[in-house]
Design an enzyme around this catalytic site. Structure first.
Site, PDB file in Angstrom:
ATOM      1  N   GLU A   1       0.185   1.078  -5.373  1.00 54.47           N
ATOM      2  CA  GLU A   1       0.449   1.690  -6.658  1.00 54.47           C
ATOM      3  C   GLU A   1       0.590   3.188  -6.889  1.00 54.47           C
ATOM      4  O   GLU A   1       1.475   3.639  -7.158  1.00 54.47           O
ATOM      5  CB  GLU A   1      -0.295   1.095  -8.217  1.00 54.47           C
ATOM      6  CG  GLU A   1       0.407   1.564  -9.456  1.00 54.47           C
ATOM      7  CD  GLU A   1      -0.326   1.268 -10.666  1.00 54.47           C
ATOM      8  OE1 GLU A   1      -0.001   1.858 -11.755  1.00 54.47           O
ATOM      9  OE2 GLU A   1      -1.554   0.733 -10.480  1.00 54.47           O
ATOM     10  N   ASP A   2      -0.605   3.602  -6.496  1.00 54.35           N
ATOM     11  CA  ASP A   2      -0.898   5.305  -6.362  1.00 54.35           C
ATOM     12  C   ASP A   2      -0.483   6.169  -5.271  1.00 54.35           C
ATOM     13  O   ASP A   2      -0.359   7.108  -5.279  1.00 54.35           O
ATOM     14  CB  ASP A   2      -2.361   5.545  -6.583  1.00 54.35           C
ATOM     15  CG  ASP A   2      -2.962   5.110  -7.985  1.00 54.35           C
ATOM     16  OD1 ASP A   2      -2.076   4.781  -8.816  1.00 54.35           O
ATOM     17  OD2 ASP A   2      -4.024   4.834  -8.238  1.00 54.35           O
TER      18      ASP A   2
END
Length: 735
Positions: A90-91
């Site tokens: 996600e990051d």
């Protein structure tokens, strides 16, 4: 950052990582440590440029989540690795799920994928979208229950480190935690985490209340410790004489549970009588566990008088979460109530670690686990798209926290159901088909209505019939999400069938009025009759509640373009304000009272101003007849506790869905099979239910009365016409 600060931070990261390996509940092999190290290195690289709101390096968060997963929940190396990697995809755009699979294998990749999907759900949205996202999140349960468990650990650490966030964000996250994550932790058996989530949720949603209770607990800590010590001493002397290997722990009740008791019982902190519990954890092999638990029970009750209605035996019948223990509440020194929990070391591990410990002690040849059964059953409910998302999450939440009762099937099989369940819930828990064909039920060999509330120990037998089918009243009797979802699906299908007939009728009637049935005319009709959808329109035409006269009035208003234009101009400014009210009023346009759903005269109470659609009850006043109050009216608790005999059940209903009781009188020539022909005509009509039947025959002439339940006059008319066609019937009249 200075070089010295960077060095210091790196040392802290290394220390946190070593601590993670040290505290693992599972025994880690060399391969396990290798996997965890690899995951740590990837996470460290992915988050190297990230910092948390507090200013610390982001990597501390995945390490902390992995630590909760390893120590508090006790999952395996695969889960620890997935926890370390839960934010990587996600990051950091440089890492994909395909990379995770290549580096760590299919299982870790699947868990990380599930966690990434949950995190990528939009955060700021209206309630229905938020509810829809919870449904999607819960769907990951079936992929791998570890996805949800790691998500709960992630939420716990976020809640523990939320001080540097904006207050509005704190309240939003805390409310969401109390709404769904704490009940989920409870259902999976993570009781310690559930308690901490609840306390932290209260800390941010009601900080003054939280701090007040916390200070009072701390102020009385010394006195409570001394009390628990004195209480435990009495028991310990007797347990030692018996040569038992045990440990006694005293603990205060959680802040959240004290607050709940204060609100529920309307008492102050000092009036909450059982603010602490004593836990006796004993060593035992599996064969003697039950015997020793009851032996300890008898020792405790030799010294302290038990409250007979507060005995909970979850050793003979474990909770569906796998929880096992004996709970008793006794009168301790100074006349105070004390809850005593008796558990073996194995039971204690299951209570604290939930899922992980349960599987540690599970034999390979053991039948399917209750948690697996729950997840499989849940899957059906989750995948049913018929239910409104908000309604679904509310029902799901109720089922998560529901207290359990245990009932028996006729063969003696034990079934667990939520408290307040009815025979209908029991029928659907056996199988959907059994539920759908339910005709009646016997509880302890006595016939009972489908609304009968089951109690622990009841023996329940479901009576089925091929001709039985769900009706809208069943939604008043069913409490479980599974049963309600299946009934709603059936009723919606039934509604669609009636709507299909209605569409054809409408097409013919509009043709006579020189109007073509198309999207434009349907939208105009929907607006004219203040309905929500075209399905509602077709359904009402099929039922006959929208008749020729009403359609002619529509045609007349449609042809007068100028009047319509003026009306629209006048209404337009008010539209935004009236939309919701119109929708509610058109959907719930009639108030009915009691079990018979009678229409009675009433007035709306000024103290709470209920509107159509609200949950309400009727109160029989001395001079003003029936006054209708909202269930959450400020005066509701007082009225219900002091004047229970004057309270009337009331609810808003859609008048088109209402069913009416009507009597039909028949007479004619008696012949063989006549009764069979009559019942066949009634049962073949899907929208008519027969309530009672009374026939007599005298010298070849018969007469009889039938009580039927119909939705409107049109249906009754159709039924009477069909009955007249039966050979031998002379007269059919409505009483």
């Amino acid at each position: 950052m200075t070089e010295e600060a960077i060095e210091k931070e790196n040392a802290e990261i290394a220390k946190a990582y070593k601590q993670l390996l040290k505290v693992s509940y599972q025994t880690l092999t060399r391969e396990d440590k290798k996997l965890i190290r690899h995951a740590f290195d990837v996470a460290l690289d992915a988050h190297k440029d990230q910092r948390r709101k507090s200013g610390e390096a982001y990597i501390f968060h995945p390490i902390a989540v992995a630590k909760i997963v390893a120590q508090e929940i006790g999952l395996d190396a695969t889960s620890i690795a997935a926890a370390l990697l839960h934010d990587v995809v996600e990051d950091n755009p440089n890492y994909t799920i395909a990379d995770m699979e290549r580096l760590f294998g299919e299982t870790v990749a699947r868990i990380v994928d599930g966690l990434t999907k949950i995190s990528s759900l939009k955060k700021d949205m209206d309630v229905s979208l938020q509810a829809e996202n919870f449904r999607k999140m819960l769907l990951t349960l079936n992929d791998d229950v570890r996805v949800i468990i790691i998500k709960i650990a992630d939420r716990l650490h976020n809640m523990q480190t939320m001080d540097s966030m904006r207050s509005d964000k704190q309240v939003k996250i805390a409310s969401e935690t109390l709404y769904i994550y704490a009940p989920l932790a409870h259902r999976i058996g993570l009781y310690n985490i559930k308690t901490e989530l609840e306390d932290l949720g209260l800390k941010y949603t009601e900080p003054e209340v939280y701090n007040d209770i916390l200070n009072k607990i701390q102020d009385s800590k010394e006195e409570q410790d001394a009390y628990i010590k004195a209480f435990s001493k009495v028991i310990e002397d007797s347990l030692n004489k018996e040569g038992l290997n045990y440990e006694v722990k005293g603990r205060p009740k959680s802040i959240f549970s004290i607050r709940r008791k204060m609100v529920k019982q309307a008492v102050t902190f000092d009036e909450v009588y059982d603010k602490f519990a004593v836990r006796i954890i004993y060593k035992s092999d599996i064969a003697n566990e039950k015997f020793l638990a009851w032996k300890i029970y008898s020792i405790v009750t030799d010294h302290f008088t038990p409250n007979p209605i507060r005995l909970r035996d979850w050793i003979s019948s474990p909770k569906s979460t796998g929880y096992e223990a004996l709970h008793i509440t006794v009168v301790g020194p100074k006349g105070r109530w004390v809850e005593v929990q008796i558990r073996s070391e194995r039971m204690n591990e299951i209570a604290e670690k939930g899922y992980a410990a349960h599987y540690k002690y599970k034999n390979a040849n053991e039948k399917e686990d209750s948690l697996d059964l729950w997840i499989n059953r849940l899957q059906e409910t989750l995948e049913s798209n018929e239910a409104d998302a908000v309604d679904f999450v509310e029902q799901f939440k109720l089922n998560l926290y529901a207290k359990e009762i245990f009932v028996f099937s006729p063969k003696g099989d034990l079934k667990s159901l939520p408290k307040g369940a009815t025979p209908l819930d029991f029928a659907f828990s056996i199988h959907t088909e059994v539920g759908m064909k339910t005709r009646g039920a016997k509880v302890n060999n006595k016939l009972v209505p489908l609304s009968h509330e089951l109690k622990s120990g009841d023996r329940v037998e479901i009576l089925t019939s091929e001709n039985s089918k769900p009706n809208s009243n069943w939604l008043d009797y069913a409490t479980t999400a599974r049963a309600r979802s299946k009934i709603k699906s059936y009723l919606n299908a039934d509604k669609k069938e009636m709507a299909a007939e209605g569409k054809e009728i409408l097409r013919r009637k509009l043709k006579q009025l020189k109007i073509t049935l198309n999207e434009k005319s349907v939208n105009e009709l929907v607006n004219y009759f203040k309905l929500n959808t075209s399905l509602d329109l077709f359904y009402r035409v099929g039922l006959g509640t929208i008749d020729n006269t009403m359609l002619k009035a529509f045609a007349a208003s449609r042809s007068n373009v100028f009047v319509s234009y003026i009306k629209n101009r006048i209404r337009r400014p008010e539209a935004p304000k009236d939309i919701d009210k119109d929708e509610i009023t058109s959907k719930y346009d009639m108030l009915v009272f009691g079990k018979e759903e009678e229409r009675l005269d009433y007035t709306l109470a000024k103290c709470c101003n209920p509107i159509p659609g609200d949950n309400v009850f009727g109160f029989l006043t001395i001079n003003d007849g029936i006054k209708v109050h909202k269930k959450n009216c400020p005066n509701a608790v007082s009225l219900q506790s002091n004047y229970a005999y004057r309270i009337m059940k009331a609810k808003w209903i859609d008048s088109t869905q209402r069913e009416y009781t009507s009597q039909i009188k028949l007479s004619g020539l008696d012949n063989l099979g006549l009764l069979n022909d009559i019942t066949k005509v009634i049962s073949s009509n899907m929208h008519v239910n027969m309530k009672s039947l009374n026939f007599s025959s005298d010298d070849g002439i018969f007469s009889g009365k039938i009580t039927v339940i119909v939705k409107n006059k049109t249906m009754l008319k159709k039924l009477i016409e069909n009955l007249k066609k039966i050979n031998g019937i002379d007269k059919v009249t409505r009483v």
